[in-house]
Each structure stands twice: as structure tokens, then as C-alpha cells.
Design a protein around this motif. Structure first.
Motif, PDB file in Angstrom:
ATOM      1  N   ASP A 341       0.819  -1.220   0.000  1.00 54.17           N
ATOM      2  CA  ASP A 341       0.000   0.000   0.000  1.00 54.17           C
ATOM      3  C   ASP A 341       0.852   1.269   0.000  1.00 54.17           C
ATOM      4  OD1 ASP A 341      -2.253  -1.559   0.048  1.00 54.17           O
ATOM      5  OD2 ASP A 341      -2.478  -1.476   2.229  1.00 54.17           O
ATOM      6  N   SER A 342       2.172   1.127   0.114  1.00 54.97           N
ATOM      7  CA  SER A 342       3.056   2.294   0.197  1.00 54.97           C
ATOM      8  C   SER A 342       3.506   2.722  -1.195  1.00 54.97           C
ATOM      9  CB  SER A 342       4.286   1.966   1.043  1.00 54.97           C
ATOM     10  OG  SER A 342       3.903   1.517   2.316  1.00 54.97           O
ATOM     11  N   SER A 343       3.719   4.024  -1.352  1.00 53.54           N
ATOM     12  CA  SER A 343       4.182   4.550  -2.638  1.00 53.54           C
ATOM     13  C   SER A 343       5.667   4.262  -2.801  1.00 53.54           C
ATOM     14  CB  SER A 343       3.931   6.054  -2.703  1.00 53.54           C
ATOM     15  OG  SER A 343       4.792   6.728  -1.798  1.00 53.54           O
ATOM     16  N   GLU A 345       7.912   6.339  -3.620  1.00 56.52           N
ATOM     17  CA  GLU A 345       8.647   7.457  -3.011  1.00 56.52           C
ATOM     18  C   GLU A 345       8.839   7.235  -1.511  1.00 56.52           C
ATOM     19  OE1 GLU A 345       6.497   8.919  -6.636  1.00 56.52           O
ATOM     20  OE2 GLU A 345       5.935   7.770  -4.849  1.00 56.52           O
ATOM     21  N   THR A 346       7.784   6.750  -0.858  1.00 51.72           N
ATOM     22  CA  THR A 346       7.869   6.474   0.581  1.00 51.72           C
ATOM     23  C   THR A 346       8.874   5.370   0.861  1.00 51.72           C
ATOM     24  OG1 THR A 346       5.595   7.191   1.001  1.00 51.72           O
ATOM     25  CG2 THR A 346       6.558   5.678   2.592  1.00 51.72           C
TER      26      THR A 346
END
Length: 936
Positions: A341-343, A345-346
């Protein structure tokens, strides 16, 4: 206004306006105010403040009037707006020459140019930016500096605009001038560094000022001038270059002595470097990702290694710690619970963070924070000895954590420990284990280390929940350390009691508390305990007293004497400290609650305080009103009787009701308290004013507010059914109309029915007068009005939810019987329906006898039995119980009342007539009614 003829007149008046003589000053100010809207006035002001031969004070005043005029009259839509022709002339004049010799006036001119730019640039003033860019290139030092100063203020102002169209214009501007701004900054920076190396401090100071201004411009362009700044090679190049420049400036600071003007300016510039990074991180966290590694390396190197020795200063350390903290805590860099669920970029930012914060790095940061930055300094220890109260106030929150070193280090420790607690918990526990037992009194260094480690354990209490057996630690070590009374051990005594305070809500067994209380009692005899004089400390002491009062309640009574002696003196001393007075009010609230009826002995001190705090004509009410109303209310609730002084305070209420503020709810509670305390005396004194206030108030407040206000009226009618309707007669027709019109809001309709129900049930003659009044006002027949009322009452009975009000409606409508009135007989079926609903609400069946009884009936007053954990009833609680014994809702059996009314109707109509009337009611309803009435 003709420029030639007016200049000398305006100059003369401006000169008079700089006078210290009010007889000269006031007329001059009035004249200038009249000229504000005159065409040509601002052109005259421009000529005056740009004439360097004139008096500085006069020119300064001319600039201020010009600047204020921009705010009021520059926009096209403003009343008395300046003409486009004059504005064109003014714009040209403002940027004709950047040669103002006086610094303060130059700054004001730059600000007013920026104000014009906010409205006109670039559409009406396209030449502003090109002119500034050309002017900052000139060789003349004065013109170059003034142009650069203006360039900064214009950039700052344009960057602050938030509308989408304005943002787009600023993006275009930033991309167009960014390269030039970078080269300008680099030029001035190189010039400064060269001059600083050669020891030319005067020249270096001038160059440094230009470096600072050009960096301020770049800060605004970098942070606010790009949607995706990481896509700009120039922006990222500038940001990467900052670190090298910072190192150069820090090294340069070694050679410039402290206290020097150039040194102060140099430190400001260094701090500005860090502000650029912090602002960029705050506004563009993902664009900052390529800078995370270098930022952490730079900040940790200077703050937690020897690299910073001899070059860092406190404010720089704070900024570096803030940078580390913002990277550690940044939500943009924290992956979701589920990685998918994380981008990207993150995940990239998190990867960089994780790679940097290795075990050795984290361990070193933790150890340095605790054993270096947490240590009490010589300066702090000296302050503790010379000004213990000042030391405590400063240490517990004098400054924001963002700007003061000690709070900043503690916040950074908390954030890093929270983020990496599994790694750092063993490190901190190892420090604790190394400090077992009482520390040598001769070893000051060891005492300070222990103080620092205990500080860390207190700050990390929640993270250490599962790792520290605090109860055992308290019994086996901390309690013993509290009992070491030697003066040198006082840092540990202070820190241990603070540490326990941190842990007491985390993990501390209740059976250990008596031991803790005994230890605290001994500490209160400590030689380090001093008389307090600081406002903040007094507020803290009062807060503790309030907590104790609230907790022990009535058990405070034997110990209240000394406190009561102290509070009047403290109130008098705190005349200039409204926040301290708020704390006193809070203490008094809990004190009155604890004293109960005995609080009457405090009235000579208490009532003037309530009077002052709730008087809206007194300036302190802005701070004291909320707590003052709360104190007024608890004083009434605990008052055994109404005194003349307590009655007199109600004079403040009319003005309070006019405010229609968030305090209305407490105002209504206070009015209710007076009604319950002594309704007749209170109403005879204030009912006329109160009714007038309510009539005005009900026009403007929310529906919920109307409900609260009418509940007051309902209480008045309940407590004083004879005097009440007469006193509130002007207000009742609107309530009656609300019922007939079928008020849509259920709570308000329920309250309307409660008010009219009281009048109908308890003051029949007044109800008849009200009915006649309504008929006259509406031009309708009296019977028609009555019929409409009954019909709506029956229809909206479901709006009433409280059993007491539902019984009241049943009692009120059935009280219309016996009657020969055709309307009442026509609505008989509806009246019976309401009555039956009321019976179902309040009648309970005795399982043994099979008979019904009214569950709302009260026969006598019993003093309630109160357990140790319960609050005893207030005097008002007792009064309400006694009043309930006079209320028909609690004294009249609905079952018997219905039977008697139906019996009287039967006797009035005769058997046959009554039978015909009952036939209008559904047979099932009749059967259910008969079941309730069996036995009569």
C-alpha cells in the motif's frame, strides 16, 4: 491636490504630527486623516519621503502614511480608491532610485513597494522585476543593497499569495529568475569568504549582508516557487551546494570573535541555511528524498561527533536536531502496515533512513543525547542555587522546543526512541544498570550522569513499559534515593520524584502509593523548598491544589483554613496576571464543591470575585468569564440560602445574555439555580428584566439554545405555578403559537408542550386568559384555538421522550375534563389516547398483587446514602428533591387522576351521554384503559 501648492502645506502638517505636544499633534493627525482620500495626496507624500534633505522623522512619517494608504485605497474596488493615473505615477516614482540613506526608511520603502507588488505585479507593473534585477547588478554599494532589500520583500510577499492564479504567476516568476538569483547569491558568498579570509571585517560585513538578503530571496523561490522542485536541476544543485557553503561558513566562524557585529550576522546566515532545508523538507518531503542522506550525515556529524567542536553554537545545534527530528518523524517516509500500500517514493525514503540509522549510529546518538546534552550545565546549577524558582520555570517550558536546546534535545530523544525503541531500549537499560545504588556524594559528575539517565527513562516511559519493572525499581532503589537528604543529592531527589510522576500513569501499583505519599510529604520539608513568586509557579501550585480538592472533596474541610487565608492575598497580588486569576478561580470552584454549604463562610471574599469575573464592563472578564460563571454556578448549587449579596450579583446577567456567546448554557444553569434557591424573591426582583432578555434572545439563538432557554421558563412554572406565568406572560403567546403552528424540531416542540402543559395543569385561570389573548390576536374563535392546540398536542405526543413530560401531557390534557365544551368532547378520543400512552409510560405492575402503581410518585424525602467514591449531594440536589414533592408529576397518581376525571365527566353527562362519548374511542383502547383503572 495640486502638487506644487500642496507640498509645503503637507510638509508643515507632517512636521506638526511629529511633535511631542498633543495640542499640536492631534489637529495635525486629524488633518492628515482628512487628506487620505484626496487625489494627489500620496504623490505629495512620495515627493516628501524621497527628499533626503528633509528631517528624518518627517520622512519616516510620510512613508508610514503612504504604506497605510496602500492597504486602504490601492485596490480598484476600495472606497475612495486611487486613480489609475496616480498609481502609474507612484509606481514609477517608487523604483526610480534605490538610494535611500536611512536604513529604517529604506526598509519601510521596500515593504510598501512589496505591498503594491502584491496587488499589481506583474500585470499592472511588469517593469518591477526587470528593474530590480538590473539594480542589484550596479556597482554602487548603497543602490545595490537597497535594490536587493526590495527584491527580497517583493519575493517574500509574492510567495505568500495562495490563490491558484497567483501561485501560477509566482511559479513562472521563480523559473524565470532562479538562475540569476543563484548566481547573485554565489557572487556575494564568494566575495564575503574572500574578504573574511583577508581579515577585512568592514567589507566582509557588507558582503555578508548581501549574502543574507540574496539567500532570503532564494529561500522563498526554492520553497514556494516550484510544484515539483526535484525536477529542477538548478534547485537541487543549489540545495546540494548548501552543505558545502555551510561548512565554509562554520569554518569561517572560528576566526570571527563572539560579540562582533559580523559574527552575529554570520550566525544569522548559518541559521538561514538550515531554515532553507527545514522549510523545503516541510513543503516538499518527497523532493527532499535525495537530500536525506546528506542532511543526516551533516547534522549528526556536527551535533554528535567531534567535527562540531569549536564551531557549533546553540541555535545551530537546535536547527540540526530539528532537521534530524523532521526526517525521523516525517509521515511521508513511513511505509504503510502493508508494504504494497506504500508509494515507491515512501519506500525509497524509508530505505535511505534505515540504511543511515544503523545500530552504532543510533547507539552513539542515544549516548551523546543522554550523557552530553541532558547534563545539567554549570550555568544551570548556578541558577538553581541563586534563583531556584527561575531555574524551574525556565527548565519546564520557558521556550518552544523548536528554539531552546534542552527541550529540543528531549523531543529528539523521544522521537528517535519511539521510532527505534527495539534497538535503543537495551542501550538505555545498560546505562540504568550501571547506576545501581546510591551515588557517591563527592562525585558531582556521577550525580549529573544519573540525573540525565533518569531523565531519559522518564521521557521513554511508555516505550519501556514491558522492559522495566518500575515497582521493584521504586521499592529497591528510587525510594531510598528520595530519602538521601544531603544538599549535593538534591538533583537526584528532584529527578526521582519527577521520574515517578512520569511513570505513575504508565505502570505503578496502587498499593505502593502510601509509601510514595509519605516520601512526598518528607520532600515537602526539603531545605530546597522555597517561597514562590513567579506567576507560572503559582499557577502550577494552584493546579495541584485544585486536583487535590477535586479528589478528596468534602474531606478537605478540616484543612481549608490556611488555604482560605492565602487566596485573598494571592488574588490581590495577581491583579495584572489574569491567567493566574483563572487558576485561582479553578481552585475556588473545587474548594466550594468540597465545602458544600459551609462555603457560605467564604462569601465576603468569594462574591466580589464572582462579581468582577462576570461583569462584561470590566476588562478582565475577557479572561475570567468562563471560570467566573462556573464558580458562580457551584456557589449557587452549594448555597444553603439566598443572601442579598448573592441576589445582587444577578445584575450582571442581562449583559451576559446579550452576548449570546458559548457561555449561554452556563448562564441558563445559573438562572435555574436561582429559581431553585428562592424563586419568589428572585422573580420579584428580576423577572421583568429576565423576561425581556429572553424575548430578545429567542429571536436570535439556535434551536438548541431556544430549548435551553425555555427549559428555564418551564422550571420557573414548575417551582412557582402562580407567580411564574404572570412574570413570563409576554413570552408565552409565542410558545402557544409554536404548538399550533406545529414546530418541526422535536426537542423544541416537546419543550413548548412542557411549558404550556405546566400552565394548563397548575394555573387553569391563567391558561384561560392566555387562550383569550390568542383568540383576540389571531381573530379566531376561542374554541377553534383550543381545538387546534389539542389536535396538535395529540399529533405530536411522540416528540416527547422523557417520562416526566409525557405524564405531564397526560395530566394536562385530562385536566380539561369534566367539560360540556363541544370542542373538548370532539377531541375526547385524542385526549384518551394521550392519557393511555402516559399510563403505559409510568405505570408498573406489581407481580405479586397484579395491581398497577405510578413509578414517578414520591412520598417523602430521604437523604441519599453516599458511598466513599460518590460525591455527596449538593444543596441544590436537596432542593430539587424537596420541590419534586410539590410537583403534580411526582405527587399525583396518573391512574387515580384519570379515574376521577372520567368519573366527573360521567356525572356531568349522565350515563347515556358518557356512554356515547366513550363510543368515540376505539374499543381496544377502552379495554386497555379499563385494565389500568381496575380496582377503582
Amino acid at each position: 491636490m495640486d502638487l506644487n501648492s500642496a507640498s509645503s502645506i503637507v510638509l508643515q502638517v507632517l512636521t506638526q504630527a511629529t511633535s511631542q505636544d498633543t495640542a499640536v499633534l492631534k489637529p495635525a493627525e486629524e488633518q492628515l486623516k482628512q487628506w487620505e482620500t484626496q487625489p494627489g495626496f500620496y504623490s505629495v507624500l512620495l515627493n516628501i519621503f524621497t527628499n533626503h534633505a528633509l528631517d528624518v522623522n518627517v520622512r519616516w512619517l510620510a512613508v508610514l502614511y503612504f504604506k497605510n494608504g496602500i492597504d486602504r485605497y490601492w485596490r480598484r474596488v476600495a472606497p475612495h480608491a486611487l486613480s489609475e493615473e496616480e498609481k502609474t505615477t507612484l509606481r514609477a516614482g517608487l523604483i526610480a532610485n534605490f538610494n535611500e540613506p536611512v536604513n529604517q526608511i529604506a526598509t519601510q520603502i521596500s515593504v510598501l513597494i512589496a505591498k503594491v507588488a502584491r496587488v499589481d505585479c506583474p500585470r499592472q507593473w511588469p517593469e518591477l522585476i526587470p528593474t530590480l534585477l538590473e539594480s542589484v547588478k550596479v556597482q554602487d554599494d548603497l543602490r545595490q543593497h537597497r535594490a536587493l532589500l526590495t527584491f527580497y520583500h517583493v519575493t517574500k510577499t509574492l510567495a505568500s499569495k495562495r490563490l491558484a492564479a497567483d501561485r501560477k504567476l509566482f511559479y513562472d516568476l521563480a523559473s524565470g529568475i532562479y538562475s540569476f538569483a543563484c548566481s547573485l547569491w554565489n557572487h556575494h558568498t564568494d566575495t564575503f569568504l574572500q574578504q573574511a579570509c583577508t581579515g577585512n571585517e568592514a567589507a566582509a560585513s557588507n558582503s555578508l549582508e548581501r549574502t543574507l538578503l540574496s539567500l532570503k530571496v532564494l529561500r522563498k523561490l526554492t520553497v514556494h516557487g516550484f510544484v515539483e522542485p526535484h525536477r529542477s536541476v538548478e534547485v537541487m544543485g543549489f540545495l546540494h551546494a548548501l552543505f558545502e557553503r555551510l561548512k565554509q561558513f562554520l569554518e569561517c566562524s572560528r576566526n570571527i570573535r563572539t560579540g562582533n557585529v559580523c559574527r552575529d550576522r554570520l550566525e544569522k546566515t548559518i541559521i538561514l541555511f538550515t531554515k532553507v532545508l527545514l522549510d523545503f523538507l516541510d513543503q516538499h518531503p518527497f523532493s527532499f528524498t535525495p537530500l536525506i542522506q546528506r542532511s543526516l550525515e551533516f547534522a549528526v556529524s556536527y551535533v554528535f561527533t567531534e567535527a562540531g567542536e569549536g564551531v557549533v553554537f546553540e541555535r545551530f545545534i537546535v536547527q540540526c536536531m530539528n532537521l534530524i527530528k523532521m526526517i525521523v518523524k516525517n509521515y511521508a517516509y513511513k511505509p504503510s502496515k502493508y508494504i504494497e500500500d506504500s508509494s515507491p517514493e515512501t519506500l525509497e525514503a524509508h530505505k535511505i533512513k534505515t540504511a543511515f540509522f544503523t545500530y552504532p549510529t543510533l547507539m552513539e546518538i542515544c549516548r551523546r543525547l543522554v550523557t552530553h546534552y541532558f547534563l545539567l550545565t554549570e550555568e544551570e546549577l548556578t541558577m538553581w542555587e541563586e534563583d531556584p524558582e527561575g531555574f524551574t520555570v525556565e527548565e519546564t517550558g520557558g521556550d518552544s522546543w523548536k528554539y531552546s536546546l534542552r527541550p529540543c534535545t528531549e523531543v529528539l530523544f523521544i522521537d528517535i526512541f519511539h521510532e527505534y525503541n527495539q534497538t535503543l531500549t537495551p542501550v538505555l537499560l545498560e546505562m540504568v544498570h550501571s547506576l545501581q545504588g546510591t551515588t557517591n556524594l563527592e562525585d558531582t559528575s556521577a550525580i549529573l550522569i544519573k540525573d540525565a539517565v533518569y531523565n531519559a527513562v522518564g521521557l521513554a516511559a511508555y516505550e519501556l513499559f514491558d522492559s522495566v519493572d518500575f515497582d521493584q525499581w521504586f521499592k529497591n532503589q528510587l525510594l531510598a534515593e528520595l530519602q538521601v537528604s544531603h544538599n549535593r543529592y538534591k538533583p537526584i531527589r528532584r529527578r526521582v520524584i519527577w521520574l515517578i510522576g512520569q511513570w505513575i500513569s504508565v505502570k505503578f501499583k496502587s498499593d505502593l502509593r502510601p509509601m510514595l505519599y509519605e516520601a512526598i510529604r518528607n520532600l515537602l520539608q526539603d531545605q530546597d523548598l522555597v517561597e514562590v513568586t513567579e506567576c507560572d509557579t503559582k499557577m502550577h501550585v494552584l493546579h495541584v491544589l485544585s486536583c487535590v480538592n477535586e479528589r478528596v472533596n468534602v474531606q478537605i474541610r478540616p484543612y481549608v483554613g490556611c488555604l482560605v487565608q492565602y487566596l485573598p492575598l494571592l488574588w490581590k497580588q495577581s491583579e495584572e496576571h489574569n491567567m493566574l486569576r483563572c487558576a485561582i478561580l479553578t481552585t475556588l470552584i473545587h474548594l466550594v464543591q468540597g465545602l458544600g454549604a459551609e462555603s457560605k463562610n467564604l462569601y465576603p471574599f468569594l462574591l466580589p470575585i464572582i462579581q468582577l469575573s462576570t461583569d462584561v464592563s470590566q476588562p478582565p472578564h475577557v479572561y475570567l468569564l468562563e471560570d467566573g460563571l462556573e464558580l458562580w454556578l457551584v456557589t449557587l448549587e452549594n448555597s444553603p440560602c439566598l443572601t442579598p449579596e448573592l441576589l445582587r450579583i444577578f445584575q450582571n446577567m442581562s449583559a451576559l445574555l446579550e452576548l449570546s456567546s458559548e457561555n449561554l448554557k452556563n448562564c441558563f444553569k445559573i438562572i435555574n439555580a436561582y429559581v431553585f434557591l428562592s424563586s419568589t424573591e428572585f422573580l420579584q426582583t428580576y423577572a421583568v428584566d429576565l423576561c425581556r432578555s429572553f424575548c430578545e434572545l429567542l429571536k436570535d439563538i439556535t434551536t438548541e439554545g431556544q430549548v435551553q432557554a425555555l427549559k428555564v421558563v418551564e422550571n420557573v412554572l414548575k417551582v412557582n405555578p402562580i407567580l411564574g406565568p404572570q412574570m413570563f406572560q409576554p413570552l408565552l403567546p409565542s410558545v402557544f403559537r409554536g404548538i399550533i403552528d406545529g414546530e418541526r424540531y422535536p426537542m423544541l416542540m416537546s419543550t413548548y408542550l412542557g411549558v404550556i402543559g405546566r400552565v394548563l395543569l397548575q394555573n387553569t385561570s391563567f391558561f384561560s386568559l392566555l387562550l383569550n389573548q390568542m383568540a383576540c390576536e389571531s381573530g379566531q374563535e376561542l374554541d377553534q384555538i383550543l381545538g387546534n392546540m389539542i389536535e396538535m398536542w395529540v399529533d405530536r405526543m411522540d416528540n416527547i421522550t422523557q417520562p416526566e413530560r409525557r405524564k405531564l401531557s397526560a395530566l394536562a390534557l385530562i385536566s380539561l375534563l369534566p367539560s360540556l365544551n363541544s370542542v373538548i368532547q370532539d377531541k375526547f378520543c385524542g385526549i384518551i389516547h394521550v392519557t393511555l400512552e402516559g399510563l403505559y409510560d409510568v405505570m408498573t405492575e406489581d407481580p405479586e398483587t397484579g395491581t398497577y402503581k405510578d413509578c414517578l410518585l414520591l412520598s417523602h424525602f430521604e437523604e441519599p446514602k453516599v458511598t466513599e467514591d460518590e460525591e455527596p449531594p449538593t444543596e441544590q440536589d436537596k432542593r430539587k428533591k424537596l420541590l419534586a414533592l410539590k410537583d403534580p408529576v411526582h405527587t399525583v397518581s396518573l391512574q387515580q387522576f384519570v379515574y376521577e376525571k372520567l368519573k366527573a365527566q360521567q356525572e356531568l353527562l349522565g350515563e347515556q351521554g358518557f356512554h356515547a362519548l366513550m363510543e368515540t374511542v376505539d374499543t381496544e383502547v377502552v379495554a386497555q384503559l379499563q385494565e389500568f383503572l381496575q380496582g377503582f
